[in-house]
Write a protein that holds these residues in place. Structure first.
Motif, short mmCIF file in Angstrom:
data_model
loop_
_atom_site.label_atom_id
_atom_site.label_comp_id
_atom_site.label_asym_id
_atom_site.label_seq_id
_atom_site.Cartn_x
_atom_site.Cartn_y
_atom_site.Cartn_z
N VAL A 68 0.87 -1.18 0.00
CA VAL A 68 0.00 0.00 0.00
C VAL A 68 0.90 1.23 0.00
CG1 VAL A 68 -1.80 1.27 1.21
CG2 VAL A 68 -1.78 -1.23 1.30
N LEU A 69 0.57 2.20 -0.85
CA LEU A 69 1.35 3.43 -0.92
C LEU A 69 0.67 4.50 -0.08
CD1 LEU A 69 2.11 3.68 -4.77
CD2 LEU A 69 3.59 2.79 -2.97
N ILE A 70 1.45 5.14 0.76
CA ILE A 70 0.97 6.32 1.48
C ILE A 70 1.56 7.54 0.79
CG2 ILE A 70 0.95 7.56 3.67
CD1 ILE A 70 1.17 4.91 5.11
N LEU A 71 0.69 8.36 0.25
CA LEU A 71 1.11 9.52 -0.54
C LEU A 71 0.53 10.79 0.06
CD1 LEU A 71 0.26 7.96 -4.03
CD2 LEU A 71 2.56 8.22 -3.10
N GLY A 72 0.97 11.93 -0.45
CA GLY A 72 0.38 13.18 -0.04
C GLY A 72 -1.04 13.30 -0.58
N ALA A 73 -1.94 13.87 0.19
CA ALA A 73 -3.34 14.03 -0.25
C ALA A 73 -3.38 14.83 -1.55
CB ALA A 73 -4.14 14.71 0.84
N LEU A 126 17.57 13.40 -0.17
CA LEU A 126 16.81 14.52 0.40
C LEU A 126 17.65 15.80 0.36
CD1 LEU A 126 15.06 12.95 3.53
CD2 LEU A 126 13.91 14.01 1.57
N ALA A 127 18.93 15.67 0.71
CA ALA A 127 19.81 16.84 0.71
C ALA A 127 20.07 17.33 -0.72
CB ALA A 127 21.12 16.49 1.40
N LEU A 128 20.30 16.38 -1.65
CA LEU A 128 20.58 16.78 -3.03
C LEU A 128 19.37 17.44 -3.68
CD1 LEU A 128 22.58 13.68 -4.36
CD2 LEU A 128 23.43 16.00 -4.08
N ALA A 129 18.19 16.94 -3.35
CA ALA A 129 16.96 17.50 -3.93
C ALA A 129 16.49 18.75 -3.19
CB ALA A 129 15.85 16.45 -3.91
N ARG A 130 17.17 19.07 -2.12
CA ARG A 130 16.83 20.25 -1.30
C ARG A 130 15.37 20.22 -0.86
NH1 ARG A 130 20.26 21.89 -5.28
NH2 ARG A 130 22.16 22.94 -4.63
N ARG A 131 14.98 19.11 -0.30
CA ARG A 131 13.62 18.99 0.22
C ARG A 131 13.65 18.26 1.56
NH1 ARG A 131 10.27 15.21 -3.83
NH2 ARG A 131 8.90 14.99 -2.01
N GLU A 132 12.60 18.45 2.32
CA GLU A 132 12.52 17.83 3.65
C GLU A 132 11.37 16.85 3.74
OE1 GLU A 132 12.12 21.16 6.21
OE2 GLU A 132 14.23 21.75 6.07
N THR A 133 10.74 16.59 2.62
CA THR A 133 9.57 15.70 2.62
C THR A 133 9.86 14.46 1.78
OG1 THR A 133 8.68 16.90 0.71
CG2 THR A 133 7.94 17.59 2.89
N TYR A 134 9.20 13.36 2.14
CA TYR A 134 9.29 12.14 1.35
C TYR A 134 8.28 12.18 0.20
CZ TYR A 134 11.82 10.25 5.42
OH TYR A 134 12.71 10.05 6.43
N SER A 135 8.52 11.33 -0.79
CA SER A 135 7.54 11.19 -1.86
C SER A 135 6.45 10.20 -1.47
CB SER A 135 8.22 10.70 -3.15
OG SER A 135 9.19 11.61 -3.58
N ALA A 136 6.85 9.13 -0.81
CA ALA A 136 5.87 8.09 -0.45
C ALA A 136 6.42 7.21 0.65
CB ALA A 136 5.54 7.24 -1.67
N ILE A 137 5.51 6.52 1.31
CA ILE A 137 5.88 5.43 2.23
C ILE A 137 5.23 4.17 1.68
CG2 ILE A 137 5.78 4.55 4.59
CD1 ILE A 137 5.29 7.48 5.48
N VAL A 138 6.05 3.17 1.40
CA VAL A 138 5.52 1.90 0.89
C VAL A 138 5.39 0.94 2.07
CG1 VAL A 138 5.79 0.05 -0.78
CG2 VAL A 138 6.73 2.32 -1.27
N VAL A 139 4.18 0.45 2.29
CA VAL A 139 3.89 -0.47 3.40
C VAL A 139 3.57 -1.84 2.82
CG1 VAL A 139 2.48 -0.90 5.44
CG2 VAL A 139 2.90 1.45 4.68
N ARG A 140 4.29 -2.85 3.28
CA ARG A 140 3.98 -4.22 2.85
C ARG A 140 3.24 -4.92 3.98
NH1 ARG A 140 5.37 -7.17 -1.40
NH2 ARG A 140 5.36 -9.43 -1.29
#
Length: 382
Positions: free
Chosen positions: A57-62, A200-214
């Protein structure tokens, strides 16, 4: 019913070599296009189907349920989700929650810079993507990366440039390649995987794209319930299979465009061939009438025409299939979601065979009907 000998049909093929070559090339073009459209569509469909797992299951931003690249979720959501969701797969006590970041940027290797997909992961990515298998080397640590087995094609370099021990340049960072992995048929094989926090540092962001839950004995509904309860995190949950099914729907216009283009060109080639066959048969009206006069039925003459057409389309089918295998077999096609190999297997060859047979039959009917329709006395006079 007495049939004309097969040698009669074969001999008629060589009455005009230029016409024979034209018909074979026309048939080969139609078969090549039909097989090519099927190979591309089936390859893309299988790639997207192979990229999703029923257990993930993918957890993504709304609001970003259709694109992990646009998705952003707070980093703290990973720990909260892991502590709140029950029933996750947990081999040796390590729960299969894999935070990931997907980022496209220019990568330099062997003096060439090209766009590539980078996926920031930690070791738990192997728990949620068991189809990923290391072919060479090891999983990367800080300052390192491992590459999919098709990444070199996307970057436009030779395969040896991405062997373990070589270096990738990503912005100001030099990453040492530690491994090459495969994930048969999935989108991952053209990606470059590296350390989650470094990306995260190279992309200069502090947020994830997704959390993959198995999940093991858990229910995807529980994951969805968690995202709805934590409205402060602005999350959304979607089964991985559903995500890639939606992605397949997103690419449906491209697949239909492939078929439409192939159909238009094939139709033009078909009618060109039909005109050539019609001219060839029309010039033999008196000869056909003579055959009827000495005892051969219209059906026997039609069968002979059909034999000529089928022999021509068979040669075209073989030529078209050989051209397709030469052009597409082993190639990798890139789309936004990843890369795939066109399917040149038995199904595609079956499509080519069906197209060849259909071409041979349909190409015979109109000119044969026109040639056999006149009454025998009139045909002998003409």
């Amino acid at each position: 019913m007495a049939l004309l000998p097969l040698q009669y049909a074969v001999r008629n093929l060589y009455r005009s070599v230029s016409r024979l070559v034209q018909l074979i090339l026309g048939s080969a073009l139609v078969v090549f296009l039909a097989m090519g459209a099927h190979a591309l569509n089936e390859g893309m469909r299988r790639m997207l189907a192979a990229s999703g797992s029923e257990k993930n299951v993918l957890i993504l931003g709304a609001g970003s349920e259709e694109s992990t690249q646009r998705s952003e979720i707070p980093a703290r959501a990973a720990g909260i989700a892991e502590a709140s969701i029950a029933g996750a797969y947990a081999p040796l006590g390590v729960r299969a929650f894999s935070p990931q970041i997907v980022h496209m940027t220019e990568v330099g290797v062997a003096g060439i810079r090209a766009k590539a997909f980078l996926r920031g992961v930690d070791e738990r990515a192997l728990l949620v993507h068991p189809e990923v298998v290391l072919l060479d080397g090891r999983f990367p640590g800080p300052g390192e990366a491992m590459v999919g087995r098709h990444a070199w094609r996307r970057l436009g370099v030779d395969a040896d440039s991405l062997r373990p021990g070589n270096t990738l340049q990503v912005d100001d960072a030099a990453l040492r390649i530690t491994g090459v992995f495969a994930a048969p048929g999935s989108v991952f094989e053209s990606e470059i995987w590296m350390n989650l926090h470094e990306l995260l540092a190279l992309a200069r962001r502090e947020t994830y794209s997704a959390i993959v839950v198995r999940l093991d004995d858990g229910d995807p509904v529980d994951v969805e319930l968690f995202t709805r309860q934590r409205i402060d995190l602005e999350l959304s949950a979607i089964p991985e299979k559903t995500y890639y099914a939606k992605l397949s729907w997103f690419y449906a216009p491209i697949r239909w465009m492939t078929w439409a283009t192939a159909l238009l060109i094939a139709t033009a080639a078909f009618f060109g061939g039909l005109n050539t066959i019609h001219a060839a048969f029309a010039a033999r009206v008196r000869e056909v009438a003579t055959l009827q006069a000495i005892g051969f039925s219209r059906a026997a003459v039609f069968v002979s025409f059909l034999q000529e057409s089928m022999l021509t389309s068979a040669a075209g089918t073989l030529l078209g299939a050989a051209a397709l295998l030469a052009v597409l077999s082993g190639r990798v096609v890139y789309i936004g979601a990843g890369a795939f190999e066109p399917d040149c297997g038995p199904e595609t060859l079956g499509v080519g065979l069906a197209a060849g047979v259909l071409l041979g039959v349909l190409g015979t009917l109109p000119p044969a009907f026109r040639c056999l329709r006149p009454p025998l006395p009139q045909a002998l006079r003409d």
